[in-house]
Write a protein that holds these residues in place. Sequence first.
Motif, PDB file in Angstrom:
ATOM      1  N   ASN A  31     -58.998 -26.500 -52.585  1.00 57.55           N
ATOM      2  CA  ASN A  31     -57.947 -25.519 -52.353  1.00 57.55           C
ATOM      3  C   ASN A  31     -57.037 -25.365 -53.569  1.00 57.55           C
ATOM      4  O   ASN A  31     -55.815 -25.396 -53.468  1.00 57.55           O
ATOM      5  CB  ASN A  31     -57.141 -25.889 -51.110  1.00 57.55           C
ATOM      6  CG  ASN A  31     -56.315 -24.727 -50.611  1.00 57.55           C
ATOM      7  OD1 ASN A  31     -56.683 -23.568 -50.782  1.00 57.55           O
ATOM      8  ND2 ASN A  31     -55.201 -25.030 -49.992  1.00 57.55           N
ATOM      9  N   VAL A  32     -57.650 -25.202 -54.715  1.00 52.92           N
ATOM     10  CA  VAL A  32     -56.915 -25.099 -55.973  1.00 52.92           C
ATOM     11  C   VAL A  32     -56.777 -23.623 -56.355  1.00 52.92           C
ATOM     12  O   VAL A  32     -57.633 -22.792 -56.041  1.00 52.92           O
ATOM     13  CB  VAL A  32     -57.624 -25.901 -57.092  1.00 52.92           C
ATOM     14  CG1 VAL A  32     -58.980 -25.324 -57.415  1.00 52.92           C
ATOM     15  CG2 VAL A  32     -56.767 -26.004 -58.323  1.00 52.92           C
ATOM     16  N   ASP A  33     -55.690 -23.308 -57.021  1.00 51.34           N
ATOM     17  CA  ASP A  33     -55.477 -21.961 -57.525  1.00 51.34           C
ATOM     18  C   ASP A  33     -56.616 -21.609 -58.492  1.00 51.34           C
ATOM     19  O   ASP A  33     -56.977 -22.421 -59.348  1.00 51.34           O
ATOM     20  CB  ASP A  33     -54.122 -21.889 -58.224  1.00 51.34           C
ATOM     21  CG  ASP A  33     -53.795 -20.498 -58.690  1.00 51.34           C
ATOM     22  OD1 ASP A  33     -53.423 -19.664 -57.837  1.00 51.34           O
ATOM     23  OD2 ASP A  33     -53.929 -20.239 -59.906  1.00 51.34           O
ATOM     24  N   GLU A  56     -56.751 -14.015 -59.056  1.00 53.16           N
ATOM     25  CA  GLU A  56     -55.939 -14.728 -58.080  1.00 53.16           C
ATOM     26  C   GLU A  56     -56.822 -15.215 -56.944  1.00 53.16           C
ATOM     27  O   GLU A  56     -57.954 -14.774 -56.782  1.00 53.16           O
ATOM     28  CB  GLU A  56     -54.823 -13.842 -57.541  1.00 53.16           C
ATOM     29  CG  GLU A  56     -55.305 -12.550 -56.947  1.00 53.16           C
ATOM     30  CD  GLU A  56     -54.156 -11.629 -56.538  1.00 53.16           C
ATOM     31  OE1 GLU A  56     -54.403 -10.784 -55.676  1.00 53.16           O
ATOM     32  OE2 GLU A  56     -53.046 -11.766 -57.072  1.00 53.16           O
ATOM     33  N   ARG A  58     -57.809 -18.793 -54.237  1.00 47.52           N
ATOM     34  CA  ARG A  58     -57.941 -20.237 -54.181  1.00 47.52           C
ATOM     35  C   ARG A  58     -59.427 -20.571 -54.069  1.00 47.52           C
ATOM     36  O   ARG A  58     -60.221 -19.745 -53.620  1.00 47.52           O
ATOM     37  CB  ARG A  58     -57.156 -20.793 -53.020  1.00 47.52           C
ATOM     38  CG  ARG A  58     -55.671 -20.385 -53.106  1.00 47.52           C
ATOM     39  CD  ARG A  58     -54.749 -21.213 -52.298  1.00 47.52           C
ATOM     40  NE  ARG A  58     -54.533 -22.571 -52.751  1.00 47.52           N
ATOM     41  CZ  ARG A  58     -53.780 -22.942 -53.791  1.00 47.52           C
ATOM     42  NH1 ARG A  58     -53.214 -22.041 -54.544  1.00 47.52           N
ATOM     43  NH2 ARG A  58     -53.600 -24.205 -54.079  1.00 47.52           N
ATOM     44  N   HIS A  79     -65.653 -14.643 -56.771  1.00 46.33           N
ATOM     45  CA  HIS A  79     -64.327 -14.036 -56.657  1.00 46.33           C
ATOM     46  C   HIS A  79     -64.294 -12.601 -57.199  1.00 46.33           C
ATOM     47  O   HIS A  79     -63.217 -12.064 -57.455  1.00 46.33           O
ATOM     48  CB  HIS A  79     -63.297 -14.909 -57.374  1.00 46.33           C
ATOM     49  CG  HIS A  79     -63.044 -16.185 -56.661  1.00 46.33           C
ATOM     50  ND1 HIS A  79     -63.814 -17.310 -56.854  1.00 46.33           N
ATOM     51  CD2 HIS A  79     -62.130 -16.506 -55.715  1.00 46.33           C
ATOM     52  CE1 HIS A  79     -63.371 -18.269 -56.064  1.00 46.33           C
ATOM     53  NE2 HIS A  79     -62.359 -17.809 -55.360  1.00 46.33           N
TER      54      HIS A  79
END
Length: 99
Positions: A31-33, A56, A58, A79
Amino acid sequence: MEETVDIHAMRFSVPSEKKLPDGKISLRMQNVDLAVLLRTLARAADINILLNDKVEGRATVNIGNAPWDQTFRGILSSHGLTYVWEGDIIRIVSEEDLK
């Protein structure tokens, strides 16, 4: 949050044709940026990155002894992102922005 980066005995080089590094990497982050994750990858390969404002979200990764380039491309693809080389810098942008 658990973070582990194993860069022991990794050797990366970025030849003039701008091939992505392909050294092995082990990486575990929960759960990291996304921007933090990409900067961590860049540091591990000793490359320069520039992130677009649209980078942007997570991510959670658990990579064990996998090629850096496959890891990098997989994260970007997951992403909706891509990259372009600009000199010695990898610019990370959304696939929409590239069009």
